[in-house]
Design a protein around this motif. Structure first.
Motif, mmCIF file in Angstrom:
data_model
loop_
_atom_site.group_PDB
_atom_site.id
_atom_site.type_symbol
_atom_site.label_atom_id
_atom_site.label_comp_id
_atom_site.label_asym_id
_atom_site.label_seq_id
_atom_site.Cartn_x
_atom_site.Cartn_y
_atom_site.Cartn_z
ATOM 1 N N ASP A 156 0.880 -1.198 0.107
ATOM 2 C CA ASP A 156 -0.092 -0.162 -0.028
ATOM 3 C C ASP A 156 0.682 1.284 0.066
ATOM 4 O O ASP A 156 1.536 1.641 1.011
ATOM 5 C CB ASP A 156 -0.951 -0.033 1.286
ATOM 6 N N GLN A 157 0.990 1.997 -1.117
ATOM 7 C CA GLN A 157 1.993 3.267 -0.977
ATOM 8 C C GLN A 157 1.623 4.207 -0.231
ATOM 9 O O GLN A 157 2.615 4.914 -0.059
ATOM 10 C CB GLN A 157 1.785 3.728 -2.448
ATOM 11 N N ASN A 158 0.329 4.163 0.447
ATOM 12 C CA ASN A 158 0.151 5.141 1.495
ATOM 13 C C ASN A 158 0.928 4.836 2.789
ATOM 14 O O ASN A 158 0.996 5.632 3.789
ATOM 15 C CB ASN A 158 -1.414 5.256 1.850
ATOM 16 N N ASN A 159 1.455 3.810 2.773
ATOM 17 C CA ASN A 159 2.339 3.512 3.915
ATOM 18 C C ASN A 159 3.724 4.069 3.700
ATOM 19 O O ASN A 159 4.585 3.782 4.888
ATOM 20 C CB ASN A 159 2.388 1.807 4.279
ATOM 21 N N TYR A 160 4.138 4.685 2.785
ATOM 22 C CA TYR A 160 5.574 4.878 2.510
ATOM 23 C C TYR A 160 5.589 6.285 2.116
ATOM 24 O O TYR A 160 4.422 6.948 1.824
ATOM 25 C CB TYR A 160 6.042 4.132 1.450
ATOM 26 N N LYS A 161 6.650 7.020 2.565
ATOM 27 C CA LYS A 161 6.693 8.481 2.048
ATOM 28 C C LYS A 161 8.192 8.741 1.325
ATOM 29 O O LYS A 161 9.336 8.002 1.658
ATOM 30 C CB LYS A 161 6.789 9.357 3.301
ATOM 31 N N THR A 162 8.214 9.427 0.359
ATOM 32 C CA THR A 162 9.509 9.893 -0.329
ATOM 33 C C THR A 162 9.762 11.649 0.201
ATOM 34 O O THR A 162 8.705 12.178 0.225
ATOM 35 C CB THR A 162 9.378 9.547 -1.762
ATOM 36 N N GLU A 163 11.095 11.491 0.150
ATOM 37 C CA GLU A 163 11.516 13.065 0.644
ATOM 38 C C GLU A 163 12.871 13.574 -0.167
ATOM 39 O O GLU A 163 13.502 12.613 -0.488
ATOM 40 C CB GLU A 163 11.633 13.139 2.133
ATOM 41 N N ARG A 164 12.817 14.568 -0.719
ATOM 42 C CA ARG A 164 14.023 15.281 -1.263
ATOM 43 C C ARG A 164 14.876 16.105 -0.419
ATOM 44 O O ARG A 164 14.162 17.109 0.375
ATOM 45 C CB ARG A 164 13.578 15.927 -2.408
ATOM 46 N N VAL A 165 16.023 15.821 0.011
ATOM 47 C CA VAL A 165 16.779 16.596 0.934
ATOM 48 C C VAL A 165 17.953 17.051 0.178
ATOM 49 O O VAL A 165 18.317 16.396 -0.833
ATOM 50 C CB VAL A 165 17.170 15.959 2.206
ATOM 51 N N TRP A 166 18.899 17.849 0.689
ATOM 52 C CA TRP A 166 19.992 18.523 0.014
ATOM 53 C C TRP A 166 21.334 18.376 1.098
ATOM 54 O O TRP A 166 21.426 18.922 2.231
ATOM 55 C CB TRP A 166 19.938 19.872 -0.315
ATOM 56 N N ALA A 167 22.461 17.614 0.840
ATOM 57 C CA ALA A 167 23.594 17.542 1.537
ATOM 58 C C ALA A 167 24.706 18.552 0.886
ATOM 59 O O ALA A 167 24.659 18.535 -0.186
ATOM 60 C CB ALA A 167 24.126 16.131 1.740
ATOM 61 N N THR A 168 25.516 19.170 1.791
ATOM 62 C CA THR A 168 26.349 20.002 1.445
ATOM 63 C C THR A 168 27.770 19.275 1.253
ATOM 64 O O THR A 168 28.055 18.456 2.097
ATOM 65 C CB THR A 168 26.470 21.107 2.501
ATOM 66 N N VAL B 39 24.174 18.677 -2.720
ATOM 67 C CA VAL B 39 23.880 17.514 -3.405
ATOM 68 C C VAL B 39 22.423 16.842 -3.222
ATOM 69 O O VAL B 39 22.215 16.612 -1.935
ATOM 70 C CB VAL B 39 24.888 16.257 -2.804
ATOM 71 N N PRO B 40 21.670 16.679 -4.150
ATOM 72 C CA PRO B 40 20.193 16.137 -4.039
ATOM 73 C C PRO B 40 20.209 14.767 -3.392
ATOM 74 O O PRO B 40 21.182 13.971 -3.890
ATOM 75 C CB PRO B 40 19.695 16.269 -5.325
ATOM 76 N N VAL B 41 19.303 14.455 -2.728
ATOM 77 C CA VAL B 41 19.150 12.985 -2.053
ATOM 78 C C VAL B 41 17.760 12.877 -2.022
ATOM 79 O O VAL B 41 17.063 13.383 -1.530
ATOM 80 C CB VAL B 41 19.809 12.770 -0.798
ATOM 81 N N THR B 42 17.387 11.623 -2.638
ATOM 82 C CA THR B 42 16.072 11.102 -2.520
ATOM 83 C C THR B 42 15.864 9.919 -1.486
ATOM 84 O O THR B 42 16.589 9.070 -1.613
ATOM 85 C CB THR B 42 15.389 10.581 -3.756
ATOM 86 N N LEU B 43 14.944 10.165 -0.653
ATOM 87 C CA LEU B 43 14.758 9.163 0.482
ATOM 88 C C LEU B 43 13.208 8.399 0.358
ATOM 89 O O LEU B 43 12.189 8.855 -0.157
ATOM 90 C CB LEU B 43 14.931 9.832 1.902
ATOM 91 N N LEU B 44 13.418 7.149 0.819
ATOM 92 C CA LEU B 44 12.221 6.380 0.939
ATOM 93 C C LEU B 44 12.204 5.938 2.428
ATOM 94 O O LEU B 44 13.207 5.281 2.768
ATOM 95 C CB LEU B 44 12.179 5.248 0.078
ATOM 96 N N TYR B 45 11.096 5.851 3.206
ATOM 97 C CA TYR B 45 10.881 5.391 4.568
ATOM 98 C C TYR B 45 9.519 5.288 4.633
ATOM 99 O O TYR B 45 8.611 5.674 3.965
ATOM 100 C CB TYR B 45 11.764 6.085 5.419
ATOM 101 N N ARG B 46 9.108 4.259 5.606
ATOM 102 C CA ARG B 46 7.849 4.142 6.102
ATOM 103 C C ARG B 46 7.303 5.345 6.840
ATOM 104 O O ARG B 46 8.120 6.131 7.478
ATOM 105 C CB ARG B 46 7.659 2.803 6.972
ATOM 106 N N LYS B 47 6.025 5.670 6.756
ATOM 107 C CA LYS B 47 5.229 6.657 7.266
ATOM 108 C C LYS B 47 5.374 6.631 8.652
ATOM 109 O O LYS B 47 5.396 7.502 9.558
ATOM 110 C CB LYS B 47 3.825 6.926 7.031
ATOM 111 N N ASP B 48 5.524 5.323 9.201
ATOM 112 C CA ASP B 48 5.659 5.297 10.732
ATOM 113 C C ASP B 48 6.918 5.335 11.252
ATOM 114 O O ASP B 48 7.402 5.332 12.322
ATOM 115 C CB ASP B 48 5.002 4.084 11.450
#
Length: 688
Positions: free
Chosen positions: A418-430, A437-446
């Motif tokens: 169920d894709q609603n159980n997961y979240k993706t985020e874009r962050v930037w590392a120096t 530097v862009p970084v794409t993250l995936l983790y569970r919503k909990d």
């Protein structure tokens, strides 16, 4: 068997001097190179390494088996692709339940009759490796040319199937690259012959069906061994095209497909630091080029004005903030796949009103849009794929005239996803030099951002190849166990435009490695992950990345996975008899030149192995790999064993039947993911 009882193989050391104009080096494990792959001594060593891997992994075999079943259970086994129409048929492929390979089919648009063109399961039989690399239907729709590989070495054999009888013709040519093209007569085929030693593509052959293949006509021979070659047809099938490309230069030669006896004409002569590609539509060429445009622009030229780039006319101007990745031509529209802020999106431009260009919308912050199969230009419907780390790959068709959008298919993910159980985020590392530097993250919503989660960090960072955040169902096996899954969009790719690539190659290559380490530091410092639970993976040039960070920052990684790693860069690039070496000089540098020799030596993973503690490591290779020869990782592992000062596991697995891409069957490939993930989870003491 307890881990303590497992004894790692120790490779003997034999004196060998690698000579070069800029200095000689000792390589005590050079003897592991056997180009024939028949040396009993070498094979015995590889088998002993495999045995060691099997003994070590036996400790967590139950976990590997569970992961294998889990990963495979997400795959819909009886699945088919979205059909596309071309000529009198609709074309698609299908996987049958329990089968490793696809079946390629077509259906008549006149009466709905389905025809099996190729059943790859039947062709593969009981072969350890089998792959269909390319296929092309003749203009009269009666014949199918296809290229097969039975070793994994990416040396292909041309076969031609008569679709009226289901039988292959006698015509068969071996030692080829993977591309093929047809003339309009449906009797003339174009293929590329490889050099049998270097495996470089050298000669375009023109073969007429029914004639002696040994007498195939050589229509073009490339003298510059820094160029790759390909052949194909334009989207409208009016031309046969020879594609020539090095790292910094390209050239296209075209022939009227109705005149197979005519000469090929250069679209624009090659020049260093000048790249272009082109498509033909309505008696003109549309060209993507970096001429005075580092991020590429689009230009056009009439079909009777080719030969000189000075005849090209501007179409879409250059933008410092937008990288033009690709384009597709239609009778009434031009579609552009562009990249900005690390995101791939689609732009549509009507030919009649170019000032009214518009974007195809998305609701997610980090996603990937790319062209699907658009086989015929006389349509208002654009087919494209859409995906993100939380959205399975979806195929849409979009009406460029009305704006209507239709979902044709979304890959079905089984196992309760169920894709609603997961979240993706874009962050930037120096990075160390201040670059973001862009970084794409995936983790569970909990997931809780409290600095306790384990990290799985991936990157590639070479050849301008961008690591886009496509959906990866295999990653769920880590994410569901609490991992943060991170894609580091480091320099060396093109996520942030052409300069992103330029700043990660040649004498800037070390930026690739320091960017990756900076991403790790950012995720640890900002409590995304625990500093003692950081794992990283890379393959091929990404395996070089793993080797570099193992030497540069071993204390920051709990474990590393390096698949088919390119780790002996200096020795390989000095030896032009090694397959594909000369194509690489503009990517890595030519070590026969002092500046490049010194710089490459400063980061070469094999050369920089030193007496220190190393992370736990899993290294893989394929005996028949033509991209990165098996002996590079074999030597690297042997040297690591003699230098590492701690007891962290170092295991090495050689696939004795495969090449650069690993095993060929879909379930076999998924099982290799399970082996990797089980290695990582076992280090954390996880058994579930």
């Amino acid at each position: 068997m307890q881990a303590a009882e497992v004894v790692a193989p120790v490779a003997v050391q034999q004196p060998y001097t690698v000579t070069s104009p800029n200095g000689d080096r000792q390589d005590s494990y050079y003897w592991l190179r056997d180009d024939s792959r028949t040396s009993a001594t070498v094979l015995d060593y590889l088998y002993r390494e495999n045995s060691y891997f099997e003994q070590y992994s036996a400790n967590y075999q139950a976990l590997t088996d569970k992961l294998t079943d889990e990963i495979i259970s997400r795959i819909k086994q009886d699945d088919s692709s979205v059909p596309y129409n071309k000529g009198d048929y609709s074309y698609y492929d299908r996987f049958d339940a329990g089968k490793e390979y696809p079946v390629y089919l077509r259906k008549s648009l006149k009466d709905g009759t389905e025809q099996v063109m190729l059943d790859v399961n039947e062709l593969a039989g009981d072969k350890d490796f089998y792959q269909i690399a390319n296929m092309s239907v003749s203009p009269d729709q009666n014949l199918l040319a296809y290229l097969e590989d039975t070793s994994g070495r990416r040396q292909y054999t041309l076969k031609v199937r008569d679709l009226r009888t289901g039988k292959d013709l006698a015509d068969e040519i071996t030692g080829l690259s993977r591309s093929v093209a047809w003339a309009k007569d449906s009797q003339t085929l174009y293929v590329i012959q490889n050099d049998p030693v270097t495996l470089l593509s050298t000669t375009v052959l023109q073969h007429t069906l029914g004639k002696d293949v040994a007498k195939a006509r050589q229509v073009y021979t490339e003298q510059d061994h820094s160029y790759y070659m390909g052949v194909g047809n334009t989207e409208d099938n009016n031309y046969v095209v020879i594609y020539l490309g090095s790292t910094v230069s390209t050239e296209m030669r075209v022939q009227d497909a109705t005149k197979p006896d005519s000469e090929f004409t250069v679209l624009a002569p090659r020049q260093r630091d000048f790249q272009y590609s082109a498509s033909h539509i309505n008696n003109r060429w549309v060209i993507r080029t970096d001429w005075q445009a580092p991020n590429f622009r689009l230009m056009t030229v009439a079909a009777d004005k080719i030969g000189y780039r000075n005849n090209w006319q501007p179409l879409v101007k250059h933008d410092d903030n937008v990288f033009i990745e690709d384009f597709a031509v239609f009778d009434n529209y031009l579609a552009i796949n562009e990249r900005s802020d690390g995101v791939r999106r689609l732009k549509v431009m009507p030919w009649a009103t170019p000032e009214q260009a518009f974007y195809v919308a998305s609701d997610e912050a980090a996603y990937v849009m790319a062209f699907a199969t658009n086989a015929e230009p006389d349509t208002d419907w654009l087919r494209y794929s859409y995906s993100s780390l939380t959205t399975p790959e979806s195929t849409y068709q979009y009406n460029m005239k009305t704006g209507d959008k239709q979902l044709l298919k979304q890959t079905e993910v089984l196992g309760g996803f169920d894709q609603n159980n997961y979240k993706t985020e874009r962050v930037w590392a120096t990075a160390t030099d201040g670059v973001k530097v862009p970084v794409t993250l995936l983790y569970r919503k909990d997931y809780k951002r409290d600095g306790t989660a384990p990290l799985y960090q991936y990157a590639y960072g070479s050849y301008g190849s961008s690591s886009d955040p496509w959906f990866r169902s295999v990653a769920l096996s880590l994410v569901d166990r609490g991992f943060v899954y991170a894609i580091a969009h480091i320099r060396g790719g093109q996520e942030m435009g052409r300069q992103w690539y330029e700043n990660g190659k040649l004498l800037h290559k070390i930026n690739t490695f320091t960017d990756f380490i900076a991403v790790t530091d950012y995720l640890v410092a900002n409590d995304y992950v625990a500093k003692d639970k950081v794992f990283a993976m890379g393959g091929s040039a990404g395996g070089l990345l793993m080797g570099a960070i193992a030497n540069m920052a071993p204390e920051k990684y709990r474990g590393l996975v390096a698949h088919v790693p390119f780790v002996d860069i200096v020795t390989t690039m000095l030896d032009e008899t090694i397959p594909l070496t000369t194509n690489e000089f503009d990517e890595w540098g030519n070590p026969k030149q002092q500046a490049y020799y010194d710089y490459m030596l400063s980061y070469s993973p094999y050369d920089q192995v030193t007496k220190q503690a190393y992370p736990a490591m899993l290294v893989t290779t394929g005996l028949h790999d033509s991209q990165v020869q098996y002996y590079e990782p074999a030597k690297w592992v042997a040297k690591l064993r003699s230098h590492k000062t701690n007891n962290q596991p170092l295991v090495f697995k050689t696939n004795m039947e495969a090449g650069h891409g690993g095993k060929s069957g879909r379930f076999s490939r998924l099982a290799e993911y399970a082996q990797e993930y089980a290695f990582i989870l076992n280090l954390l003491g996880q058994t579930e």
